[in-house]
Design an enzyme around this catalytic site. Sequence first.
Site, PDB file in Angstrom:
ATOM      1  N   GLY A 117       0.829  -1.208   0.000  1.00 45.30           N
ATOM      2  CA  GLY A 117       0.000   0.000   0.000  1.00 45.30           C
ATOM      3  C   GLY A 117       0.859   1.252   0.000  1.00 45.30           C
ATOM      4  CB  THR A 139       4.716  -5.955   5.276  1.00 43.95           C
ATOM      5  OG1 THR A 139       3.553  -6.485   5.916  1.00 43.95           O
ATOM      6  CG2 THR A 139       4.969  -6.755   4.021  1.00 43.95           C
ATOM      7  CG  ASP A 141       0.769  -8.129   6.770  1.00 47.29           C
ATOM      8  OD1 ASP A 141       0.791  -8.494   7.956  1.00 47.29           O
ATOM      9  OD2 ASP A 141       0.244  -7.071   6.388  1.00 47.29           O
ATOM     10  NE  ARG A 176      -8.378 -24.481  29.984  1.00 50.07           N
ATOM     11  CZ  ARG A 176      -8.048 -23.655  30.975  1.00 50.07           C
ATOM     12  NH1 ARG A 176      -6.877 -23.056  30.973  1.00 50.07           N
ATOM     13  NH2 ARG A 176      -8.880 -23.434  31.961  1.00 50.07           N
ATOM     14  CD  GLN A 282       1.421 -11.592  15.169  1.00 50.90           C
ATOM     15  OE1 GLN A 282       1.298 -12.388  14.260  1.00 50.90           O
ATOM     16  NE2 GLN A 282       0.400 -10.901  15.628  1.00 50.90           N
TER      17      GLN A 282
HETATM   18  O1  F6P Z   1       0.216  -4.783   7.718  1.00 52.54           O
HETATM   19  C1  F6P Z   1       0.753  -5.007   8.987  1.00 52.54           C
HETATM   20  C2  F6P Z   1      -0.348  -5.218  10.010  1.00 52.54           C
HETATM   21  O2  F6P Z   1       0.270  -5.493  11.255  1.00 52.54           O
HETATM   22  C3  F6P Z   1      -1.364  -6.298   9.661  1.00 52.54           C
HETATM   23  O3  F6P Z   1      -0.872  -7.593   9.872  1.00 52.54           O
HETATM   24  C4  F6P Z   1      -2.511  -5.899  10.544  1.00 52.54           C
HETATM   25  O4  F6P Z   1      -3.735  -6.355   9.993  1.00 52.54           O
HETATM   26  C5  F6P Z   1      -2.442  -4.395  10.544  1.00 52.54           C
HETATM   27  O5  F6P Z   1      -1.123  -4.043  10.152  1.00 52.54           O
HETATM   28  C6  F6P Z   1      -2.742  -3.750  11.872  1.00 52.54           C
HETATM   29  O6  F6P Z   1      -2.754  -2.377  11.689  1.00 52.54           O
HETATM   30  P1  F6P Z   1      -2.776  -1.312  12.883  1.00 52.54           P
HETATM   31  O7  F6P Z   1      -1.373  -1.187  13.414  1.00 52.54           O
HETATM   32  O8  F6P Z   1      -3.271  -0.070  12.258  1.00 52.54           O
HETATM   33  O9  F6P Z   1      -3.693  -1.859  13.941  1.00 52.54           O
END
Ligand code: F6P
Length: 358
Positions: A117, A139, A141, A176, A282
């Site tokens: 993005g 990222t 992701d 669990r 993370q």
């Molecule tokens: O793109 C990185 C990320 O951590 C995604 O994994 C997650 O969905 C999003 O950003 C969370 O965004 P924010 O920091 O705005 O809550």
Amino acid sequence: MTKRIGILTSGGDCAGLNAVIRAVTLRAHHGYGWKTVGIGYGTLGLLERPVNARELDPARLDAALAHRGGTFLGSTNRGDPFAFPMSDGSVRDRSGEVADAIAALGLDGLIGVGGDGSLAILRRLFGPTGVPFVGVPKTIDNDVANTERAVGYSTAIAIATEALDRLQPTGASHDRIMVLEVMGRDAGHIAIAAGIAGGADVVLIPEIGWRLAHVTGHIAAMRALGRRAALVVVAEAAGKSDDPPDPSGDAPDRHGMGEWLAQRLAKATGAEARATVLGHVQRGAEPTAEDRLLASALGVRAVDVLAEGKGDRMVAWWNRQVIDVPLDKVVGRSHTVDPDGTLVRTARALGICLGDAG
Ligand code: F6P
């Protein structure tokens, strides 16, 4: 003539950003005698007046910086300058102000560290300024196209795996089902990698259509054979797979997937279930050695690309090498988990249930 290049970090932060900034600044200084200007808070710094930017001193960017999480320049994943949300609720195109700031800084090149993005926005912003722009993919992701790896992903996997290592003994002690929800936006890279590394029984990702009935069936079968605890990893967007996972159709499309799943699994199997949402843990860690290496290699190459007189490129990790690719081949595309790829095949071979009939 001494050149001046700018660097900014944009989008959600991740581990390894400081190592990129360090590598860029050191390469520019030692390799070419160039100065590096650090821009604060991504494009937001270019909208501030005076512009939020300062020259970076290579002598101060020591090893301590390479292993620090976050980005000391600051970042933003809000406030696209083409559609900037104003305090009165209106939306304004402020891209002209960014161009003015770039001109005022007198930059000969720009390096932007961002995800898909951010890279799309930065390219659109900087293209018309005529200042060559090079992107560095980052990222957790790992969904940036045309690079096998993005900075921050290795650290995110390590953290999610460590979480599974900690959930396993407590789950086993209480028989669990332990559900771990991980980030990843619309991709399941973190979930599948950590699931394999952490010995999960079930991994659910958006790229594979899954059914709740298959998951409960798998856990019920495990329990019948005496394996009474289960480790489940669910990607935050797993409920967005093309098939609704549950006939009720009420799976959340991102937030709350872990809790939703834990409740459904408890009801269907009669076992106790608990959900853990790993969230921003993370992102905020010290980078793994692998992320530091990747950040350093990509940062160095980004400066070299500018030195070669090129722009509108992204540096990438491909086949154990750093290369550069046209941004055209990156923006508007996404790198998701290959449902027939090595990781998915490995997971299946280990008996991990992916929630489908396969
Ligand atoms: O793109 C990185 C990320 O951590 C995604 O994994 C997650 O969905 C999003 O950003 C969370 O965004 P924010 O920091 O705005 O809550």
